[in-house]
Design a protein around this motif. Sequence first.
Motif, short mmCIF file in Angstrom:
data_model
loop_
_atom_site.label_atom_id
_atom_site.label_comp_id
_atom_site.label_asym_id
_atom_site.label_seq_id
_atom_site.Cartn_x
_atom_site.Cartn_y
_atom_site.Cartn_z
N LEU A 5 -4.38 12.00 -1.48
CA LEU A 5 -3.88 10.99 -0.54
C LEU A 5 -2.66 10.28 -1.11
O LEU A 5 -1.65 10.08 -0.42
N GLN A 6 -2.73 9.88 -2.37
CA GLN A 6 -1.64 9.14 -2.98
C GLN A 6 -0.37 9.99 -3.08
O GLN A 6 0.73 9.50 -2.80
N ALA A 17 2.23 6.41 -5.24
CA ALA A 17 1.51 5.56 -4.30
C ALA A 17 0.14 5.23 -4.87
O ALA A 17 -0.34 5.89 -5.81
N LEU A 18 -0.49 4.21 -4.30
CA LEU A 18 -1.79 3.73 -4.78
C LEU A 18 -2.66 3.39 -3.58
O LEU A 18 -2.23 2.68 -2.66
N PHE A 19 -3.89 3.89 -3.58
CA PHE A 19 -4.86 3.61 -2.53
C PHE A 19 -5.54 2.28 -2.81
O PHE A 19 -6.01 2.04 -3.93
N VAL A 25 -2.34 2.05 1.67
CA VAL A 25 -1.63 2.57 0.50
C VAL A 25 -0.41 1.70 0.27
O VAL A 25 0.17 1.16 1.22
N ILE A 26 -0.05 1.53 -1.00
CA ILE A 26 1.24 0.95 -1.34
C ILE A 26 2.02 2.02 -2.09
O ILE A 26 1.43 2.88 -2.77
N ALA A 81 -10.76 8.11 1.09
CA ALA A 81 -9.40 8.68 1.10
C ALA A 81 -9.30 9.89 2.01
O ALA A 81 -8.23 10.17 2.57
N ALA A 82 -10.40 10.63 2.16
CA ALA A 82 -10.37 11.83 3.02
C ALA A 82 -9.96 11.47 4.44
O ALA A 82 -9.20 12.21 5.09
#
Length: 337
Positions: A39-40, A52-54, A206-207, A235-236
């Motif tokens: 995801l990230q 990126a960060l979740f 996310v950022i 995250a999925a």
Amino acid sequence: MIDFRSDTVTTPTAKMRTAMAEAPVGDDVYGDDPTVNQLQDLAADLLGFEAALFTPSGTQGNLIAIMAHCQRGDEYIVGQNAHTYKFEGGGAAIVGSIQPQPIMEGENGILPLHDIESVIKPFDPHFAQTRLLSLENTHSGRILPQDYIASATALARKHDLSCHLDGARIYNAAVKQSLNVKEITQHFDSVSVCLSKGLAAPVGSVIAGTTEFINTARRWRKVVGGGMRQAGILAAAGIIALTEQVDRLADDHENARYLADELSKLDAFSVDITQVQTNMVFAHLHQGSTKELAAYLKQHDILISQSNPIRFVTHKDVDNQSVDKLIKHIKSYLLSA
């Protein structure tokens, strides 16, 4: 129940639920969760950043972004009605010891350039050090113009300020303008994007930013309690949100405009159609009370906010038939009010 209060009430799709159940997972605090990492990487690529960060929420994402840009005693410039200032519990000030410098928004939620420049502090021990400009897109459903974004961020950099975008609904802005989202994010040093609003994931944001920025943000995420373990289960759904739920935001915009048109036909409501740009409609009620209207509609399985103007928000679980049902029961209420 048909819920017009917010797009935060969206329910995950069947495909999201299946993906969540089957997601390969690991301990994300160790960086071992493959689905979180996927995801990230996806988010960084789509948004045009190095990393990126979740995060569990948009509020936390904005908080740790501000903390990654600023030190204790620094200051960030922000809108008087911006989410990062007004609706996130004062976290930057309370947790980060970072002073907000609010400015009243102008048309479309912009911060006037003159006002931005006028509040930037000189380097002086009497003042907090101005470090960051924080903008919001969309703001109350309204889109920041691209030329304004370019001008505001250029002004910020002229004064050596970093630029953060609270892009909780940035994909609404991109879809409405038929833009690749990178055309918006390219002007910023960091951006936060909510996965659990119109994109319909059940949890998370996310950022994104440089690798160095994300490494700093990762530490602050842990400090404020956002380090999760087998977070790939969440995250999925975020992966599907970013890959399958973006284009359908256009439906939400069409339904919001339809709702605005129908409300404007009622003498008891006033709606500024020009302000209905994405998935939000603000309508002033002039007959009866919003509290009574909300109670009446709830009896008919419809939820609305009780503010005046009433904020109606369209999303994937609201369609044309939902709008028709809402209008029908509003008319019934007005006959009895």
